[in-house]
Design an enzyme around this catalytic site. Structure first.
Site, mmCIF file in Angstrom:
data_model
loop_
_atom_site.group_PDB
_atom_site.id
_atom_site.type_symbol
_atom_site.label_atom_id
_atom_site.label_comp_id
_atom_site.label_asym_id
_atom_site.label_seq_id
_atom_site.Cartn_x
_atom_site.Cartn_y
_atom_site.Cartn_z
ATOM 1 N N TYR A 90 -4.106 -63.685 26.856
ATOM 2 C CA TYR A 90 -2.701 -64.399 26.986
ATOM 3 C C TYR A 90 -2.696 -65.255 25.685
ATOM 4 O O TYR A 90 -3.189 -66.512 25.431
ATOM 5 C CB TYR A 90 -2.404 -65.357 28.232
ATOM 6 C CG TYR A 90 -2.475 -64.559 29.327
ATOM 7 C CD1 TYR A 90 -2.198 -63.417 29.573
ATOM 8 C CD2 TYR A 90 -2.434 -65.333 30.697
ATOM 9 C CE1 TYR A 90 -2.405 -62.727 30.776
ATOM 10 C CE2 TYR A 90 -2.465 -64.716 31.892
ATOM 11 C CZ TYR A 90 -2.238 -63.520 31.929
ATOM 12 O OH TYR A 90 -2.298 -62.947 33.241
ATOM 13 N N PRO B 238 5.627 -61.390 40.590
ATOM 14 C CA PRO B 238 6.532 -61.347 41.795
ATOM 15 C C PRO B 238 7.951 -61.300 41.612
ATOM 16 O O PRO B 238 8.860 -60.952 42.417
ATOM 17 C CB PRO B 238 6.071 -62.802 42.304
ATOM 18 C CG PRO B 238 5.591 -63.554 41.240
ATOM 19 C CD PRO B 238 4.969 -62.508 40.269
#
Length: 258
Positions: A64, A209
């Site tokens: 990241y 999600p």
């Protein structure tokens, strides 16, 4: 007073943590590349997640940024509270923005772990995932180096990311898989690994999600999270956001589910 763990608790890597975790992928620049446009806000979101809302499962990866978010986590949260689990992932090259390439050579994985230890400022990664299985390297070799690092005390527990049931069964023959992290959401609702993890008593950590934000625009935050949480007590979603208001909405959505 410490906030109650959002959505209750789950044991991951030997630690009881909030069932609602926090994914940190969005705390970078565009393309999951470089520094965030608003660094103070990114640091504030991390601190609010832990200190205001009681989230004790923080998920990150050396890819990241790359490296950006591990530095942010240390700046925001170090020294880490004992009850907080910082999970990271290794085994992914980042040649450019939005470009991801698995790289599972044992020497590279070892170098990644050593670098993550320094960036996070710890002597052991409590939970370290193999970010992706590199199809060009024998799986046994990729797992063996992580096991060696565990035996050396540099990794506490080993997890798997984006894997099939066969992958899980294969790895589980030689070690205890601490967690499995796969994509699962209302738009992408089927993963056979979900039931296998339940059967093997492995925490299942669904990422994306909200399907990169698409589901919040059509369903809000409540329905996607409740759908996941109702799939089983072994499910521990890790929604990601860079915005304090969105983080507040996410926690409020599951406040009655603990």
């Amino acid at each position: 007073m410490t906030a109650a763990p959002p959505a209750g608790t789950i044991t991951i890597a030997g630690k009881a943590v909030s069932r609602l975790g926090f994914g940190t992928m969005r705390l970078t620049g565009p393309g999951i590349w470089g520094d965030p446009e608003d660094r103070p806000t990114a640091l504030s979101v991390l601190r609010q997640a832990v200190h205001t809302y009681g989230i004790t499962h923080i998920d990150t990866a050396d890819a990241y940024g790359p490296h950006t978010v591990e530095h942010l986590i240390r700046e925001a949260l170090y020294p880490y509270p004992e009850h907080v689990l910082i999970a990271t992932k290794v085994g992914m090259l980042r040649p450019a923005p939005n470009v991801w390439a698995p790289h599972g050579h044992p020497a590279y994985l070892r170098a990644c772990v050593e670098a993550s230890l320094r960036r996070l400022g710890v002597e052991r990664l409590e939970l370290c995932y193999l970010h992706r299985i590199d199809p060009e390297v024998a799986l046994d070799d990729q797992i063996a180096v992580l096991q060696a690092l565990r035996d050396e005390g540099k990794i506490g527990h080993i997890g798997l990311s984006k894997v099939t049931p066969d992958d899980i069964r294969t790895v589980s023959k030689g070690l205890t898989v601490a967690a499995v992290q796969n994509v699962l959401n209302i738009s992408d609702p089927y993963d056979p690994a979900l039931e296998l993890c339940r059967d093997l008593d492995i925490p299942y950590v669904p990422y994306r999600p909200f399907d990169a934000g698409a589901l919040t625009r059509t369903h809000g935050v409540l329905a996607p999270l409740f759908w996941l949480l109702n799939l089983g007590s072994h499910v521990a979603p890790i929604p990601s956001t860079s915005q304090p208001q969105h983080l507040e909405e996410i926690v409020a959505a599951v406040a009655g589910d603990d």
